[in-house]
Design a protein around this motif. Structure first.
Motif, PDB file in Angstrom:
ATOM      1  N   TYR A 262       0.923  -1.232  -0.001  1.00 49.10           N
ATOM      2  CA  TYR A 262      -0.004  -0.070   0.077  1.00 49.10           C
ATOM      3  C   TYR A 262       0.945   1.340  -0.006  1.00 49.10           C
ATOM      4  O   TYR A 262       1.809   1.336   0.512  1.00 49.10           O
ATOM      5  CB  TYR A 262      -0.944  -0.016   1.154  1.00 49.10           C
ATOM      6  CG  TYR A 262      -0.471  -0.400   2.667  1.00 49.10           C
ATOM      7  CD1 TYR A 262       0.071   0.535   3.301  1.00 49.10           C
ATOM      8  CD2 TYR A 262      -0.630  -1.689   3.000  1.00 49.10           C
ATOM      9  CE1 TYR A 262       0.578   0.212   4.815  1.00 49.10           C
ATOM     10  CE2 TYR A 262      -0.255  -2.080   4.210  1.00 49.10           C
ATOM     11  CZ  TYR A 262       0.480  -1.087   4.936  1.00 49.10           C
ATOM     12  OH  TYR A 262       0.844  -1.454   6.201  1.00 49.10           O
ATOM     13  N   PHE A 264       1.762   5.077  -2.558  1.00 53.19           N
ATOM     14  CA  PHE A 264       1.248   6.032  -3.638  1.00 53.19           C
ATOM     15  C   PHE A 264       2.591   6.772  -4.428  1.00 53.19           C
ATOM     16  O   PHE A 264       3.658   6.255  -4.107  1.00 53.19           O
ATOM     17  CB  PHE A 264       0.758   7.290  -2.915  1.00 53.19           C
ATOM     18  CG  PHE A 264      -0.260   7.136  -1.818  1.00 53.19           C
ATOM     19  CD1 PHE A 264      -1.423   6.988  -2.065  1.00 53.19           C
ATOM     20  CD2 PHE A 264       0.138   7.080  -0.413  1.00 53.19           C
ATOM     21  CE1 PHE A 264      -2.518   6.853  -0.991  1.00 53.19           C
ATOM     22  CE2 PHE A 264      -0.987   7.152   0.732  1.00 53.19           C
ATOM     23  CZ  PHE A 264      -2.092   6.809   0.087  1.00 53.19           C
ATOM     24  N   GLU A 268       1.096  12.075  -4.575  1.00 54.91           N
ATOM     25  CA  GLU A 268      -0.083  11.712  -3.472  1.00 54.91           C
ATOM     26  C   GLU A 268       0.721  11.728  -2.567  1.00 54.91           C
ATOM     27  O   GLU A 268       0.143  11.903  -1.286  1.00 54.91           O
ATOM     28  CB  GLU A 268      -0.871  10.316  -4.002  1.00 54.91           C
ATOM     29  CG  GLU A 268      -1.737  10.680  -5.270  1.00 54.91           C
ATOM     30  CD  GLU A 268      -2.471   9.387  -5.502  1.00 54.91           C
ATOM     31  OE1 GLU A 268      -3.436   9.019  -4.598  1.00 54.91           O
ATOM     32  OE2 GLU A 268      -2.304   8.569  -6.361  1.00 54.91           O
ATOM     33  N   TYR A 269       2.007  11.088  -2.221  1.00 57.90           N
ATOM     34  CA  TYR A 269       2.562  10.548  -1.009  1.00 57.90           C
ATOM     35  C   TYR A 269       2.930  11.965  -0.454  1.00 57.90           C
ATOM     36  O   TYR A 269       2.740  11.912   1.092  1.00 57.90           O
ATOM     37  CB  TYR A 269       3.942   9.981  -1.456  1.00 57.90           C
ATOM     38  CG  TYR A 269       4.404   9.226  -0.302  1.00 57.90           C
ATOM     39  CD1 TYR A 269       4.025   7.791   0.360  1.00 57.90           C
ATOM     40  CD2 TYR A 269       5.296   9.903   0.783  1.00 57.90           C
ATOM     41  CE1 TYR A 269       4.665   7.276   1.502  1.00 57.90           C
ATOM     42  CE2 TYR A 269       5.914   9.213   1.705  1.00 57.90           C
ATOM     43  CZ  TYR A 269       5.618   7.909   2.133  1.00 57.90           C
ATOM     44  OH  TYR A 269       5.938   7.387   3.216  1.00 57.90           O
ATOM     45  N   THR A 278       2.389   8.767   7.164  1.00 53.72           N
ATOM     46  CA  THR A 278       1.505   7.631   6.771  1.00 53.72           C
ATOM     47  C   THR A 278       1.601   6.719   8.075  1.00 53.72           C
ATOM     48  O   THR A 278       1.309   5.440   7.423  1.00 53.72           O
ATOM     49  CB  THR A 278       1.745   7.133   5.447  1.00 53.72           C
ATOM     50  OG1 THR A 278       3.405   6.678   5.455  1.00 53.72           O
ATOM     51  CG2 THR A 278       1.950   8.249   4.322  1.00 53.72           C
ATOM     52  N   HIS A 303       3.356   3.808   4.607  1.00 57.57           N
ATOM     53  CA  HIS A 303       2.987   3.456   3.034  1.00 57.57           C
ATOM     54  C   HIS A 303       4.362   3.968   2.365  1.00 57.57           C
ATOM     55  O   HIS A 303       5.356   4.471   2.798  1.00 57.57           O
ATOM     56  CB  HIS A 303       2.035   4.586   2.826  1.00 57.57           C
ATOM     57  CG  HIS A 303       0.775   4.420   3.419  1.00 57.57           C
ATOM     58  ND1 HIS A 303       0.423   3.925   4.429  1.00 57.57           N
ATOM     59  CD2 HIS A 303      -0.390   4.420   2.664  1.00 57.57           C
ATOM     60  CE1 HIS A 303      -0.846   3.723   4.791  1.00 57.57           C
ATOM     61  NE2 HIS A 303      -1.588   4.064   3.804  1.00 57.57           N
ATOM     62  N   ASP A 305       6.607   4.971  -0.824  1.00 58.90           N
ATOM     63  CA  ASP A 305       6.670   6.004  -1.918  1.00 58.90           C
ATOM     64  C   ASP A 305       7.143   5.554  -3.132  1.00 58.90           C
ATOM     65  O   ASP A 305       8.279   5.085  -3.308  1.00 58.90           O
ATOM     66  CB  ASP A 305       7.795   7.220  -1.409  1.00 58.90           C
ATOM     67  CG  ASP A 305       8.188   8.121  -2.460  1.00 58.90           C
ATOM     68  OD1 ASP A 305       7.429   8.149  -3.592  1.00 58.90           O
ATOM     69  OD2 ASP A 305       8.845   9.036  -2.216  1.00 58.90           O
ATOM     70  N   SER A 325      -2.870  -0.274  -9.999  1.00 50.92           N
ATOM     71  CA  SER A 325      -3.591  -0.610  -8.903  1.00 50.92           C
ATOM     72  C   SER A 325      -3.532  -2.210  -8.596  1.00 50.92           C
ATOM     73  O   SER A 325      -3.343  -2.847  -9.739  1.00 50.92           O
ATOM     74  CB  SER A 325      -4.968   0.019  -8.701  1.00 50.92           C
ATOM     75  OG  SER A 325      -5.661  -0.592  -9.735  1.00 50.92           O
ATOM     76  N   LEU A 369      -5.854   1.070  -2.873  1.00 44.02           N
ATOM     77  CA  LEU A 369      -4.932   1.590  -2.011  1.00 44.02           C
ATOM     78  C   LEU A 369      -3.649   0.881  -2.148  1.00 44.02           C
ATOM     79  O   LEU A 369      -2.491   1.098  -1.989  1.00 44.02           O
ATOM     80  CB  LEU A 369      -5.380   1.499  -0.405  1.00 44.02           C
ATOM     81  CG  LEU A 369      -4.247   1.699   0.519  1.00 44.02           C
ATOM     82  CD1 LEU A 369      -3.670   3.004   0.390  1.00 44.02           C
ATOM     83  CD2 LEU A 369      -4.681   1.499   1.865  1.00 44.02           C
ATOM     84  N   LYS A 371      -0.870  -1.029  -4.448  1.00 48.06           N
ATOM     85  CA  LYS A 371      -0.433  -1.052  -5.796  1.00 48.06           C
ATOM     86  C   LYS A 371       0.593  -2.100  -6.084  1.00 48.06           C
ATOM     87  O   LYS A 371       1.246  -2.699  -5.487  1.00 48.06           O
ATOM     88  CB  LYS A 371       0.514   0.400  -6.224  1.00 48.06           C
ATOM     89  CG  LYS A 371      -0.360   1.851  -5.236  1.00 48.06           C
ATOM     90  CD  LYS A 371      -1.588   1.951  -6.366  1.00 48.06           C
ATOM     91  CE  LYS A 371      -2.159   3.334  -6.000  1.00 48.06           C
ATOM     92  NZ  LYS A 371      -2.399   3.840  -4.603  1.00 48.06           N
TER      93      LYS A 371
END
Length: 395
Positions: A262, A264, A268-269, A278, A303, A305, A325, A369, A371
């Motif tokens: 999960y 971004f 977005e990150y 995160t 999360h 990057d 995704s 969420l 990826k």
């Protein structure tokens, strides 16, 4: 045995044991903070809380995955996730210079369910790898993985090998499913446009808590300045995940690395609205944002990057072979085809498989969420998993 039928004395003893273990972890971290002059980096704290031998969350014998643990991963929902990865491996294998030399290397195999289900699928397709290697840092999990294979499919033990380091000259496919999120991260806080400090861990009246360290300098400071983050912004840098990526790519001779986690893309990150980073923690299927709660007993994650991972892979000599995704990756690899028709399976089985697919693909579940990033080396073919949708341009 159901939880309601477990004697209260056993529950109390188990709770007391967990509390004792956490107290030992806290004492160890307190001592480390004193040794380091009253402050340690959050990456150091995260390593001690998660990975320290005999103390860290992953090194103890408590159940971490499944209904009796703290969280559930995709392979534990059923065999559809494994079937899709096995299909992707088949395509990779068929396009290698020497398919018979292909291996699968899995990082952090958890319960071993993904390995078991992939091997079962590939055996049915007469496409077993030369070796299925598992790189697992937790001795407890290695024993659980071995026990599962011995019980369920002992015929696969002849090709399964547990390793301690990344092997050289990898040919085939590498899998890292929910691995990078548990790697220690550095934490920072933006004071103003000219001052960004490292955020670490110290003691406040004997309790663990956030404490500012020295201002960042050099490459780390220059890197964060590029993103024009607002004052008071807090976030993470996953430098260890980048080192891991570079090391893995250097060891890859021919094939593909599949990273599922999960996170971004960078835009977005480091979104200005994500002002507190995160960090997420998991204990008994409940989530919180306090990494100082129950040290040694709860999972701590950050999360991913994915832009940083892609850049680290490219700099080490890899090509970015795809980014999407999890839902799009699984659909492209035929997850919907894996569900039997109403004429092939009883209604109960149909319901279970349908629920499994929904959990893996729906946007409000794991579908968006999570990826999937693919890095390749000496592998020019387009990967089937990104034929439905490929958003690598977003990286």
């Amino acid at each position: 045995m159901h939880a309601s039928s477990i004697p209260l004395t056993q529950v109390s003893q188990a709770r007391a044991g967990r509390d004792t273990h956490s107290s030992r972890v806290v004492q160890r971290i307190h001592a480390l903070i004193h040794e380091c002059g009253g402050w340690i980096g959050f990456d150091q704290y995260m390593h001690e809380a998660l990975h320290s031998p005999g103390y860290g969350y992953y090194s103890t014998g408590t159940v971490k995955l499944g209904a009796d643990g703290d969280y559930i991963t995709a392979p534990m929902l059923g065999n559809a996730f494994a079937g899709c990865l096995a299909r992707q491996y088949q395509q990779i294998r068929e396009n290698l210079t020497y398919p018979e030399s292909a291996i699968i290397l899995e990082f952090g195999a958890g319960t071993g369910q993904l390995a078991l289900d992939m091997l079962a699928y590939l055996a049915h397709e007469s496409a077993l790898p030369k070796r299925y290697m598992i790189l697992e840092t937790s001795g407890d999990l290695v024993e659980r993985q071995r026990a599962l294979l011995e019980k369920s499919a002992p015929e696969f033990l002849s090709i399964v090998e547990w390793v301690h380091d990344i092997p050289d000259n990898i040919i085939g496919m590498v899998i890292a499913n929910e691995v990078l999120d548990a790697m220690p991260v550095k934490r920072f806080r933006v004071r103003d446009s000219d001052r960004i400090v490292e955020l670490g861990v110290g003691l406040d009246q004997g309790l663990l808590g956030w404490k500012e360290g020295a201002p960042l300098e050099g490459k780390m400071l220059a890197r964060l300045r590029e993103w024009d983050l607002p004052a008071a912004y807090q976030g993470e840098l996953g430098l260890q995940t980048e080192y891991w990526t570079a090391s893995l790519v250097q060891a890859l001779e021919e094939g593909v690395v599949i990273i599922v986690d999960y996170g971004f893309a960078r835009h977005e990150y480091f979104h200005p609205d994500r002002t507190d980073g995160t960090i997420m923690c998991h204990y008994r299927h409940e989530s919180n944002m306090d990494p100082f709660l129950r040290p040694g007993l709860q999972d701590i994650t950050a999360h991913v990057d994915f832009t940083a991972i892609a850049e680290a892979g490219r700099q080490a000599g890899a090509d970015i072979a795809g980014f999407s995704s999890q839902a799009c990756f699984l659909i492209a690899n035929g997850i919907l085809d894996l569900a039997p028709s109403e004429f092939e399976a009883p209604s109960k089985q149909m319901l279970e498989i349908t629920q499994q697919i929904k959990k893996l693909t729906l946007p409000h579940e794991m579908g968006e969420l999570f990826k999937v990033l693919a890095l390749s080396k000496n592998y020019p073919c387009r990967l089937a998993g990104f034929s439905f949708k490929d958003i690598r341009d977003c990286l």
